[in-house]
Design a protein around this motif. Structure first.
Motif, PDB file in Angstrom:
ATOM      1  N   ASP A 208     -36.231   5.856 -21.301  1.00 50.15           N
ATOM      2  CA  ASP A 208     -35.223   5.288 -22.261  1.00 50.15           C
ATOM      3  C   ASP A 208     -35.583   6.049 -23.492  1.00 50.15           C
ATOM      4  O   ASP A 208     -36.766   5.727 -24.127  1.00 50.15           O
ATOM      5  CB  ASP A 208     -35.454   3.737 -22.269  1.00 50.15           C
ATOM      6  CG  ASP A 208     -34.684   3.059 -23.268  1.00 50.15           C
ATOM      7  OD1 ASP A 208     -34.242   3.924 -24.076  1.00 50.15           O
ATOM      8  OD2 ASP A 208     -34.493   1.710 -23.165  1.00 50.15           O
TER       9      ASP A 208
ATOM     10  N   ARG B 235     -34.735   5.353 -26.785  1.00 53.90           N
ATOM     11  CA  ARG B 235     -34.316   4.637 -28.012  1.00 53.90           C
ATOM     12  C   ARG B 235     -35.707   4.955 -28.767  1.00 53.90           C
ATOM     13  O   ARG B 235     -35.558   4.641 -29.851  1.00 53.90           O
ATOM     14  CB  ARG B 235     -33.847   3.280 -27.483  1.00 53.90           C
ATOM     15  CG  ARG B 235     -32.394   3.366 -27.250  1.00 53.90           C
ATOM     16  CD  ARG B 235     -32.051   2.002 -26.980  1.00 53.90           C
ATOM     17  NE  ARG B 235     -32.569   1.307 -25.709  1.00 53.90           N
ATOM     18  CZ  ARG B 235     -32.300   0.280 -25.332  1.00 53.90           C
ATOM     19  NH1 ARG B 235     -31.461  -0.475 -25.855  1.00 53.90           N
ATOM     20  NH2 ARG B 235     -32.764  -0.257 -24.202  1.00 53.90           N
TER      21      ARG B 235
ATOM     22  N   GLY C 120     -33.477   9.429 -29.191  1.00 56.83           N
ATOM     23  CA  GLY C 120     -32.248   8.481 -28.556  1.00 56.83           C
ATOM     24  C   GLY C 120     -31.713   8.890 -27.196  1.00 56.83           C
ATOM     25  O   GLY C 120     -31.048   8.025 -26.661  1.00 56.83           O
TER      26      GLY C 120
ATOM     27  N   HIS D 122     -31.640   9.535 -23.372  1.00 60.81           N
ATOM     28  CA  HIS D 122     -32.475   9.301 -22.393  1.00 60.81           C
ATOM     29  C   HIS D 122     -32.373  10.424 -21.062  1.00 60.81           C
ATOM     30  O   HIS D 122     -31.752  11.504 -21.190  1.00 60.81           O
ATOM     31  CB  HIS D 122     -31.672   7.909 -21.660  1.00 60.81           C
ATOM     32  CG  HIS D 122     -31.101   6.894 -22.480  1.00 60.81           C
ATOM     33  ND1 HIS D 122     -31.942   5.968 -23.396  1.00 60.81           N
ATOM     34  CD2 HIS D 122     -29.822   6.626 -22.920  1.00 60.81           C
ATOM     35  CE1 HIS D 122     -31.355   5.399 -23.975  1.00 60.81           C
ATOM     36  NE2 HIS D 122     -30.021   5.748 -24.040  1.00 60.81           N
TER      37      HIS D 122
ATOM     38  N   GLU E 147     -41.123   2.141 -21.280  1.00 62.89           N
ATOM     39  CA  GLU E 147     -39.925   2.993 -21.372  1.00 62.89           C
ATOM     40  C   GLU E 147     -39.903   4.428 -20.952  1.00 62.89           C
ATOM     41  O   GLU E 147     -39.153   5.068 -20.579  1.00 62.89           O
ATOM     42  CB  GLU E 147     -39.400   3.074 -22.823  1.00 62.89           C
ATOM     43  CG  GLU E 147     -39.249   1.740 -23.703  1.00 62.89           C
ATOM     44  CD  GLU E 147     -40.392   0.818 -24.132  1.00 62.89           C
ATOM     45  OE1 GLU E 147     -40.213  -0.185 -24.991  1.00 62.89           O
ATOM     46  OE2 GLU E 147     -41.441   1.389 -23.945  1.00 62.89           O
TER      47      GLU E 147
ATOM     48  N   ILE F 214     -25.699  -2.137 -24.640  1.00 60.08           N
ATOM     49  CA  ILE F 214     -26.224  -1.843 -25.867  1.00 60.08           C
ATOM     50  C   ILE F 214     -27.389  -0.812 -25.936  1.00 60.08           C
ATOM     51  O   ILE F 214     -28.216  -0.739 -25.281  1.00 60.08           O
ATOM     52  CB  ILE F 214     -26.737  -2.958 -26.827  1.00 60.08           C
ATOM     53  CG1 ILE F 214     -25.601  -4.066 -27.161  1.00 60.08           C
ATOM     54  CG2 ILE F 214     -27.445  -2.673 -28.149  1.00 60.08           C
ATOM     55  CD1 ILE F 214     -25.979  -5.334 -27.751  1.00 60.08           C
ATOM     56  N   GLY F 215     -27.168   0.233 -26.615  1.00 60.07           N
ATOM     57  CA  GLY F 215     -28.027   1.440 -26.693  1.00 60.07           C
ATOM     58  C   GLY F 215     -28.027   2.413 -25.401  1.00 60.07           C
ATOM     59  O   GLY F 215     -28.714   3.509 -25.457  1.00 60.07           O
ATOM     60  N   ARG F 216     -27.153   2.234 -24.482  1.00 59.93           N
ATOM     61  CA  ARG F 216     -26.913   2.880 -23.570  1.00 59.93           C
ATOM     62  C   ARG F 216     -25.579   3.715 -23.273  1.00 59.93           C
ATOM     63  O   ARG F 216     -25.471   4.414 -22.246  1.00 59.93           O
ATOM     64  CB  ARG F 216     -27.106   2.207 -22.094  1.00 59.93           C
ATOM     65  CG  ARG F 216     -28.528   1.486 -22.432  1.00 59.93           C
ATOM     66  CD  ARG F 216     -28.899   0.566 -20.833  1.00 59.93           C
ATOM     67  NE  ARG F 216     -30.179  -0.085 -21.179  1.00 59.93           N
ATOM     68  CZ  ARG F 216     -31.486   0.395 -21.272  1.00 59.93           C
ATOM     69  NH1 ARG F 216     -31.665   1.871 -21.129  1.00 59.93           N
ATOM     70  NH2 ARG F 216     -32.279  -0.252 -21.352  1.00 59.93           N
TER      71      ARG F 216
ATOM     72  N   GLU G 272     -27.121   7.869 -27.867  1.00 66.23           N
ATOM     73  CA  GLU G 272     -27.283   6.878 -26.979  1.00 66.23           C
ATOM     74  C   GLU G 272     -26.574   6.836 -25.768  1.00 66.23           C
ATOM     75  O   GLU G 272     -27.048   6.214 -24.675  1.00 66.23           O
ATOM     76  CB  GLU G 272     -27.502   5.387 -27.522  1.00 66.23           C
ATOM     77  CG  GLU G 272     -25.950   5.099 -27.927  1.00 66.23           C
ATOM     78  CD  GLU G 272     -25.959   5.168 -29.641  1.00 66.23           C
ATOM     79  OE1 GLU G 272     -25.360   4.392 -30.433  1.00 66.23           O
ATOM     80  OE2 GLU G 272     -26.715   6.077 -30.213  1.00 66.23           O
TER      81      GLU G 272
END
Length: 251
Positions: free
Chosen positions: A14, A16, A57, A59, A90, A129-131, A242
């Motif tokens: 991840d 982030r 940020g 992935h 993560e 959120i964030g993906r 993201e």
């Protein structure tokens, strides 16, 4: 028999919390954490080489890396658990295998697949959120598909590459995109880019420009012009980090 073993690692993360893949002076990149896990496991520094950089940020579902370790320290099957013991939640090593001595995570690769996810709805699902890139405005999917066709094949993509510091910019900006596909499942749009290589922030700039056209805020001729001008002009429409995933490295 050599006392050095080359390992091939399949890594997911991840993006982030991290400043990208590439090692940073602040030691908060994914590569830094993986190298620290090796050092904590065997008590000595191990250099880890990835297939390429991912931005802060971004992935990864399947980053590939290699590392040379002393043969006698651990069995190959024990490395996955040992490294994951020292990694933040993560980051996870999904698989460790023995690699040929001449295997190189970056230079042996013949291509990559990236996926970009867009949530095209007025409201963003909280578990996304964030993906994803939340895009509440309407998109013309016919225009989006037409733009994908323009970008496939071999082109000079300098107009779709972010500027880098002197000495780090790619000298050759010609790349081949074998295929870009668009799929939709409910509110989720997924773009899949398969190519022999990608320039700095190229997928994010391609996606941002395609979305700009699909919103009706730019014409498809803009893509034609950027490809033809070979970097004399650059797009500034970058999709956020993201939504981007390194999905597969091709060998």
């Amino acid at each position: 028999m050599s006392d050095i073993l080359r390992l091939k690692l399949l890594i997911a993360y991840d993006g982030r919390p991290f400043r990208g893949w590439q090692s940073q002076a602040t030691k908060d990149a994914v590569q830094d954490h993986v190298e620290a896990a090796f050092a904590n496991t065997i008590g000595e520094k191990v250099s880890v080489q990835g297939s390429g950089r991912t931005d802060a940020g971004v992935h990864a579902l399947a980053q590939i890396a290699h590392a040379d370790v002393p043969t006698a320290r651990l069995e190959v099957t024990a490395w996955q658990g040992a490294l994951n013991n020292f990694l933040p939640p993560e980051i996870r090593v999904l698989r460790v295998t023995r690699a040929a001595p001449d295997f190189h995570a970056r230079f042996s690769a013949r291509g990559k697949i990236y996926t970009y996810r867009i949530w095209n709805s007025q409201y963003l699902h909280p578990l996304e959120i964030g993906r994803v890139w939340h895009m509440p405005s309407a998109l013309d999917l016919d225009i989006l598909r037409a733009g994908l066709v323009l970008l496939e094949g071999q082109h000079d993509f300098a107009g779709f590459a972010a500027n880098r510091a002197p000495g780090y910019a790619a000298e050759d900006t010609v790349r081949t995109i074998q295929q870009i596909t668009l799929s939709r499942r409910g509110e989720l749009l997924t773009l899949r880019f398969e190519g022999n290589g990608f320039l700095y922030k190229m997928v994010r700039l391609l996606t941002g420009t395609l979305v700009r056209c699909a919103q009706g805020r730019a014409e498809l001729t803009f893509i034609h012009e950027l490809l033809a001008e070979k970097g004399a002009r650059k797009t500034s429409f970058a999709a956020p980090a993201e939504g981007l995933y390194l999905t597969r490295v091709l060998y």
